[in-house]
Design a protein around this motif. Structure first.
Motif, PDB file in Angstrom:
ATOM      1  N   LEU A  18      40.887  41.917  42.332  1.00  0.00           N
ATOM      2  CA  LEU A  18      42.282  42.041  41.899  1.00  0.00           C
ATOM      3  C   LEU A  18      42.806  40.720  41.342  1.00  0.00           C
ATOM      4  CD1 LEU A  18      43.787  44.202  44.799  1.00  0.00           C
ATOM      5  CD2 LEU A  18      43.439  44.895  42.417  1.00  0.00           C
ATOM      6  N   GLY A  19      42.427  39.589  41.990  1.00  0.00           N
ATOM      7  CA  GLY A  19      42.900  38.295  41.533  1.00  0.00           C
ATOM      8  C   GLY A  19      42.394  37.923  40.157  1.00  0.00           C
ATOM      9  N   TYR A  20      41.178  38.343  39.819  1.00  0.00           N
ATOM     10  CA  TYR A  20      40.615  37.977  38.526  1.00  0.00           C
ATOM     11  C   TYR A  20      40.859  39.025  37.444  1.00  0.00           C
ATOM     12  CZ  TYR A  20      38.370  33.829  40.365  1.00  0.00           C
ATOM     13  OH  TYR A  20      38.149  32.584  40.910  1.00  0.00           O
ATOM     14  N   GLN A  21      41.754  39.962  37.716  1.00  0.00           N
ATOM     15  CA  GLN A  21      42.173  40.875  36.660  1.00  0.00           C
ATOM     16  C   GLN A  21      43.285  40.274  35.807  1.00  0.00           C
ATOM     17  OE1 GLN A  21      43.101  44.558  38.647  1.00  0.00           O
ATOM     18  NE2 GLN A  21      40.935  45.082  38.980  1.00  0.00           N
ATOM     19  N   HIS A  22      43.649  39.047  36.125  1.00  0.00           N
ATOM     20  CA  HIS A  22      44.657  38.326  35.352  1.00  0.00           C
ATOM     21  C   HIS A  22      43.979  37.256  34.506  1.00  0.00           C
ATOM     22  CE1 HIS A  22      47.732  40.280  37.796  1.00  0.00           C
ATOM     23  NE2 HIS A  22      47.035  39.926  38.871  1.00  0.00           N
ATOM     24  N   PRO A  23      44.523  36.917  33.357  1.00  0.00           N
ATOM     25  CA  PRO A  23      43.897  35.908  32.478  1.00  0.00           C
ATOM     26  C   PRO A  23      44.023  34.497  33.031  1.00  0.00           C
ATOM     27  CG  PRO A  23      46.007  36.637  31.567  1.00  0.00           C
ATOM     28  CD  PRO A  23      45.735  37.503  32.770  1.00  0.00           C
ATOM     29  N   HIS A  24      43.254  33.595  32.405  1.00  0.00           N
ATOM     30  CA  HIS A  24      43.322  32.158  32.684  1.00  0.00           C
ATOM     31  C   HIS A  24      42.934  31.833  34.123  1.00  0.00           C
ATOM     32  CE1 HIS A  24      45.321  32.177  28.865  1.00  0.00           C
ATOM     33  NE2 HIS A  24      46.389  32.801  29.349  1.00  0.00           N
ATOM     34  N   LYS A  25      41.935  32.525  34.613  1.00  0.00           N
ATOM     35  CA  LYS A  25      41.439  32.258  35.956  1.00  0.00           C
ATOM     36  C   LYS A  25      40.054  31.599  35.949  1.00  0.00           C
ATOM     37  CE  LYS A  25      44.828  34.082  38.376  1.00  0.00           C
ATOM     38  NZ  LYS A  25      45.640  33.309  39.341  1.00  0.00           N
ATOM     39  N   GLY A  26      39.566  31.249  34.766  1.00  0.00           N
ATOM     40  CA  GLY A  26      38.265  30.583  34.672  1.00  0.00           C
ATOM     41  C   GLY A  26      37.141  31.459  34.179  1.00  0.00           C
ATOM     42  N   LEU A  27      37.397  32.769  34.043  1.00  0.00           N
ATOM     43  CA  LEU A  27      36.379  33.659  33.489  1.00  0.00           C
ATOM     44  C   LEU A  27      36.537  33.728  31.975  1.00  0.00           C
ATOM     45  CD1 LEU A  27      36.559  36.639  36.038  1.00  0.00           C
ATOM     46  CD2 LEU A  27      35.253  34.515  36.189  1.00  0.00           C
ATOM     47  N   VAL A  28      35.501  34.175  31.292  1.00  0.00           N
ATOM     48  CA  VAL A  28      35.569  34.252  29.832  1.00  0.00           C
ATOM     49  C   VAL A  28      36.587  35.284  29.388  1.00  0.00           C
ATOM     50  CG1 VAL A  28      33.225  33.446  29.408  1.00  0.00           C
ATOM     51  CG2 VAL A  28      33.616  35.873  29.847  1.00  0.00           C
ATOM     52  N   THR A  29      36.843  36.267  30.233  1.00  0.00           N
ATOM     53  CA  THR A  29      37.849  37.287  29.948  1.00  0.00           C
ATOM     54  C   THR A  29      38.247  37.917  31.287  1.00  0.00           C
ATOM     55  OG1 THR A  29      38.353  39.279  28.628  1.00  0.00           O
ATOM     56  CG2 THR A  29      36.153  39.135  29.623  1.00  0.00           C
TER      57      THR A  29
END
Length: 815
Positions: free
Chosen positions: A87-98
């Motif tokens: 859930l936390g990484y479903q938002h942008p700008h968290k360090g993933l490519v998308t």
């Protein structure tokens, strides 16, 4: 419980399977989570972006909190559960490519046969349950019960599984699971408390039961294609043809005198290759040969960067990582020969070799024997062999060459090991060539110096460089060839996995195409990212800027670490894996691995040749012409070398039609009759002739070549090939040869590796160890299945006997 039901959590599926699922999804932001293959208790987050699957590790800390390893400079976020993390990484700008946008569920590929037709019946739960019950019933438990303290203990475990956990396994299979995890756990529990001898008895019974299933095959069926294989009546698979235009397609010839060839199309080329591997294993296991026709060879290279290695090197020696990697069902099978080359190795010889042997022992339970180890400063090459093959190794040689400053310093150079395996010669070279993007010519010269100066192999072959002294020569190392491309362009292509585009800028590829280096060597297609220069401690990014006192030096990501090979013509060798690890971070280089299936000759003895009155074979050269690149006007002669004979002849014609080249000729009268030491056709077909064109004044070689005798069957045959010298093309040579063999000595036999078209991969030969056989058959039969469950073993009830008997089977496509 919530995580177990989450659509995006795929448990213990393989990395390859995960990538296939994401590729089918096709949308940027598609993701799934699977168990880590390398770190127990960790997870892998797989995310699709711009046709590339990005994999992030999810590691627990000491308090059990989960964190994603993302790019540097991004704040690390910790989560208590995987659900919170997703859930936390479903938002942008968290360090993933998308961001994580589209969850890829487990049940994405149910199959095409959902209409209830004939194929769909293979997915019925009752049929699958019936198959598993029959498999368990076929396993002769009566011989195993005495191994346990009480029979009731085993019966209780089986009852619990059949009535409580079997439905869960069946349900998981229909959801796409690739293992019967509950059955695996049940068998593991049943084996607890047994000593080694009891385990061997258990495994022995298991293996024998499984092989009994194979030899009673009546029908092999794949989708809508059927092939009859009735072992009882002598119908067997005799030939398999691979289609180059359709990598996932094969044509199978079954007892060609009575059956029409059948074609089968697999889900992928990987599954087709694994099917051929299974057939090769069965063929080898059931052969009655006392010595193998084919051995499996592992070659590895790693620039350790002056840092101690990690505790475990298993991912390297089991070819686990990126690129062309083996199927999981055979990855843990031990190879027959291991050759590991390292550069900038800080450990001593003994410490390093013990580390390797411990790694091999940890997963094979085999104490490999050291053939040789050779060092030059921090350059090492260690070769190991299975204990049962140690007696077949002879004529071991080691050597080293310095190519550092003025060919005097050992910071750069090569080390080599050579030996005979029965009648087949092997050479292994590990090198570290000059560094620097601009020093291509210097690296080419390093290669030539090693060819010229490395003293390996038979001494009488001194006229030939080491590329012609061995039946099979493997060359690995930090070759240091770079990519001639802007670093940002390289990074863009790497992120998109566009490796073919990058290979156009690869210096080694260019030099080979220009025939300036590694002439006539082969290299498997590269399908893994550049292995240099990474940031130590991770494989998330390349550290392409190197700060020195003289300024900033740019080291663009490159395939510095390579493995190539060169074999005599018409010999059997197939590269079955070529890739790099993705979980060894101690160096700025990633370890690289390659595996090969290599044809070998047996120790041939012919008692009839001891009788001097018996008719002997001979080789007749009917004429030879050569065009040699030289301005010399000296007379020339030709030398013949082989493990079965020697001879020489002076040329009787010489002309100069093109400036800078000489045309030389030898007539039938001028050429000698070559007398081999043995006269059997089976022996002669494995031999090769080495030819060297030399000047009569300085006795220097102006070109060498190798001619195979395999295709010579009594009729006059023409050969034509290039002449080379010290890695450079020097002209060409052609001629006609006839081999005369007495009629009673012309018998031959088909090699074990014959009949599979020479294009498919093969398994290591002669697996006599029960643990190995268990590993193979467990994966082949039912424990670990990377295929749709329609490819399963089927049984029907024998109404006349009242018990279950194997009547028809469906063999797993990729096992």
């Amino acid at each position: 419980i919530a995580m177990a039901t989450a659509a995006w959590y795929h448990r213990d599926i393989s990395r390859v399977h995960a990538e296939d699922l994401l590729a089918r999804a096709g949308r940027d932001g598609s993701y799934l989570v699977r168990d880590s293959e390398s770190v127990p208790g960790a997870y892998a987050l797989c995310l699709l972006f711009q046709r590339h699957v990005h994999t992030y590790r999810i590691l627990p800390d000491a308090d059990g909190l989960l964190a994603v390893q993302t790019t540097q400079g991004v704040q690390v976020n910790c989560f208590r559960t995987l659900e919170d993390l997703v859930l936390g990484y479903q938002h942008p700008h968290k360090g993933l490519v998308t961001p994580l946008l589209y969850a890829v569920p487990r049940d994405t590929d149910i199959g095409d046969d959902s209409s209830g037709g004939p194929a769909s019946c293979y997915h019925s739960k009752s049929t699958v349950k019936y198959s598993i019950c029959c498999m368990l019933n076929y396993f002769s438990w009566s011989t195993l019960l005495p191994l346990f303290s009480t029979a009731g203990e085993v019966i209780g475990l089986l009852n619990d599984y059949l009535f409580s956990e079997l439905p869960l396994d069946i349900e998981n299979v229909h959801k796409g699971a690739t293992t019967l995890c509950h059955l695996k756990r049940t068998l593991g529990t049943a084996c607890q408390g047994l000593n080694r001898s009891q385990c061997i008895q258990l495994i022995s019974d298991y293996v024998n039961s499984c092989f009994s299933l194979f030899v009673q095959v009546k029908m092999v069926r794949y989708g809508r294609q059927t092939v009859s294989v009735d072992v009882d009546t002598g119908k067997i698979i005799t030939y398999i043809h691979h289609f180059q235009s359709s990598p996932a397609k094969v044509r199978i010839v079954v007892d060609s005198h009575h059956n029409t060839p059948r074609e089968m199309t697999f889900e992928s080329a990987r599954k087709r290759d694994a099917f051929c591997q299974l057939l090769q294993l069965m063929k080898t296991r059931h052969s009655q040969l006392s010595e193998p026709d084919v051995v499996s060879v592992f070659v590895g290279t790693w620039n350790m960067g002056g840092s101690p290695p990690p505790r475990s090197l298993q991912s390297w020696v089991t070819c686990c990582g990126l690129g062309h990697t083996p199927d999981e069902s055979i990855a843990l099978l031990p190879h027959d020969i291991y050759a590991l080359g390292t550069q900038e190795n800080p450990q001593g010889e003994r410490e390093w070799t013990e580390h390797i042997k411990a790694t091999l022992r940890s997963y094979t339970q085999i104490d490999f024997k050291q053939v040789a180890v050779q060092s030059l400063w921090s350059l090492r090459l260690a070769v190991f062999v299975k204990p049962e093959y140690e007696s077949r190794i002879s004529h071991v040689n080691t050597a080293s060459v310095r190519t550092g400053l003025g060919n005097t310093l050992g910071n750069k150079g090569a080390v080599g090991v050579s030996f005979l395996y029965n009648g087949t010669s092997f050479g292994f070279i590990n090198c570290h060539l000059t560094s620097g993007s601009e020093k291509v010519l210097r690296r080419n010269q390093n290669f030539v110096d090693i060819l010229r100066l490395l003293s390996l192999g038979e001494k009488q072959l001194g006229a030939f460089d080491i590329s012609l002294r061995f039946t099979h020569l493997f060359w690995c190392g930090d070759l240091n060839y770079r990519l001639d491309l802007d670093v940002q362009d390289i990074l863009k292509h790497v992120s998109k996995r566009e490796f073919e585009e990058l290979m156009c800028a690869d210096q080694l590829t260019r030099e080979r195409h220009k025939r300036k280096a590694f002439l006539n060597f082969k290299e498997e297609k590269i399908a893994f990212p550049p292995t240099y220069r990474y940031e130590r401690g991770s494989r998330d990014c390349y550290l392409w800027q190197k700060y020195k006192t003289s300024g900033v030096r740019v080291n663009v990501p490159s395939w510095c670490d390579r493995i190539l090979w060169k074999s005599y013509p018409e010999t059997h060798i197939i590269c079955t894996a070529y890739g790099c690890t993705d979980d060894i971070f101690t160096s700025d280089h990633s370890p690289v691995f390659a595996t090969f299936q290599v044809g070998v000759t047996s120790q041939f003895s012919s008692k009839t040749d001891l009788n001097s009155s018996m008719e002997k074979a001979w080789i007749e050269l009917e004429g030879i012409e050569a065009i040699v690149k030289t301005a010399s006007k000296a007379k020339f002669f030709i030398e013949f070398h082989s493990s079965c004979l020697e001879g020489m002849a002076e040329n009787d014609s010489q002309s100069c039609d093109v400036p800078g080249f000489l045309k030389l000729g030898w007539s039938l009268k001028q050429l000698p009759k070559l007398l081999p030491i043995m006269s059997d056709m089976e022996y002669l077909q494995d031999q090769h002739l080495l030819l060297s064109v030399k000047s009569c004044d300085g006795f220097e070689s102006y070109g060498e070549c190798c001619v195979a005798l395999r295709s010579l069957n009594g009729a006059s045959e023409q050969f034509e090939t290039f002449l080379t010298h010290r890695g450079e093309e020097m002209g060409s040579i052609r001629g006609r040869v006839r081999i005369h063999v007495p009629k009673d000595r012309r018998g031959t036999r088909e090699k074990v590796y014959g009949g599979l078209d020479g294009t498919g991969p093969f398994l290591p030969s002669h697996h006599t160890d029960f643990e190995e056989a268990l590993l193979v058959l467990r994966n082949v039969l039912f424990i670990s299945c990377d295929f749709t469950f329609s490819e399963w073993f089927y049984f029907e009830k024998d109404p006349g006997r009242g018990h279950m008997s194997p009547a028809s089977t469906r063999v797993p496509v990729n096992r």
